[in-house]
Motif scaffolding. Sequence first.
Motif, short mmCIF file in Angstrom:
data_model
loop_
_atom_site.label_atom_id
_atom_site.label_comp_id
_atom_site.label_asym_id
_atom_site.label_seq_id
_atom_site.Cartn_x
_atom_site.Cartn_y
_atom_site.Cartn_z
N ALA A 54 -2.29 34.93 -6.73
CA ALA A 54 -1.78 35.82 -5.69
C ALA A 54 -2.07 37.25 -6.11
O ALA A 54 -2.41 37.53 -7.27
CB ALA A 54 -0.29 35.61 -5.48
N PRO A 102 -3.19 34.66 -1.40
CA PRO A 102 -1.84 35.06 -1.00
C PRO A 102 -1.60 36.51 -1.43
O PRO A 102 -1.80 36.86 -2.60
CB PRO A 102 -0.95 34.08 -1.77
CG PRO A 102 -1.82 32.86 -1.94
CD PRO A 102 -3.20 33.39 -2.17
N CYS A 112 2.16 28.82 1.46
CA CYS A 112 0.74 28.49 1.29
C CYS A 112 0.55 27.11 0.67
O CYS A 112 -0.35 26.37 1.05
CB CYS A 112 0.07 29.57 0.44
SG CYS A 112 -0.05 31.18 1.24
N LYS A 139 -2.57 34.76 5.11
CA LYS A 139 -1.82 34.59 3.86
C LYS A 139 -1.30 35.92 3.33
O LYS A 139 -0.97 36.03 2.15
CB LYS A 139 -2.71 33.93 2.80
CG LYS A 139 -3.10 32.49 3.13
CD LYS A 139 -3.94 31.88 2.02
CE LYS A 139 -4.34 30.46 2.37
NZ LYS A 139 -5.22 29.87 1.30
#
Length: 350
Positions: free
Chosen positions: A262, A280, A344, A299
């Motif tokens: 992320a 993300p 996600c 995302k």
Amino acid sequence: MKILIIGPSWVGDMMMSQSLYRTLKHNYPDAEIDVMAPAWCRPLLNKMPEVSKAIAMPVGHGQLALGQRYKLGKSLRASGYDQAIVLPNSLKSALVPFFAKIPKRTGWKGEMRYGLLNDIRNLDKQAFPLMVQRYVALAYQKQDIQSEQDLPQPLLWPKLQVESSDITATIEHFKLSTELPIIGFCPGAEFGPAKRWPDYHYAALADLLVEQGSQIVIFGSAKDRDVGESIIAKSGHPDSCINLAGSTSLDQAVNLLAGCKAVVSNDSGLMHIAAALDRPLVALYGPSSPDFTPPLSNKAEVIRLISGYHKVRRGDSDEGYHQSLIDIQPELAFETLMKLLSRCESSASE
């Protein structure tokens, strides 16, 4: 069909322009799309499969260099371009296609470019509130697209392609752990501290994430190096934070961002790259607004505590931070990221 695009000069704008390239390729599968842009853009353009060739613009941003633009345009006359699409709004950006004698030269009116452009569009900013919509509209005939409602939905958002072997090789090059997930931090911002989440908030978020079993990698340019060092110095887990700001090429940074679990970012060019990599993403906004240039990804989660656009280059608080960004507490960013990752993961398992 052969098309020359005069591309933008900023990272975020360049990323959003990929929506135009994707749309053109969708509409004209056999089209050959070349993009003229500053040489630093090449690593991004090379990861856009719609782009046939990246052509370096040798003239610096803001320079007229009329003679040099004429020579460049003349050198392109034999290239066989059917159309040029000019994305910047400046007069000088329309000169090369004009000098190249490209038959159809498309763009928004901008700086009174009558004659330089012969397929000129008058922009109603309320009709196209997003920059990406203004780019994509240029893929269509003028009479067919009068507002955002006329654009096919959904828009083809930017989507960079990175080989898994390049991700692995770059992670190994920088000797990052392959056992711990990487959370990328992008703490820089082009126009200074007013657009930056405070370093002490990044440090507190780093502690929460390291305690969850992650490693933190900080991305940015050389001028973001000191911010990265400050984050590490204020973190309680400095050995789990790696500052790569100013130490990577753009190509390496993209490869590493593609390998992140992320990303947490200020409103910046790297934020748009992370979105295009489908990572993300928690995007932190203060005085700048996501209403015009949001991260284009399903995302992405935007955190912003104020509304409207505020043209602020330096905040009134300590170290030039803007109060609206100070007010975004690390716990909120952490909770938002955890919920995003959970969402996600659930989507991926369906």
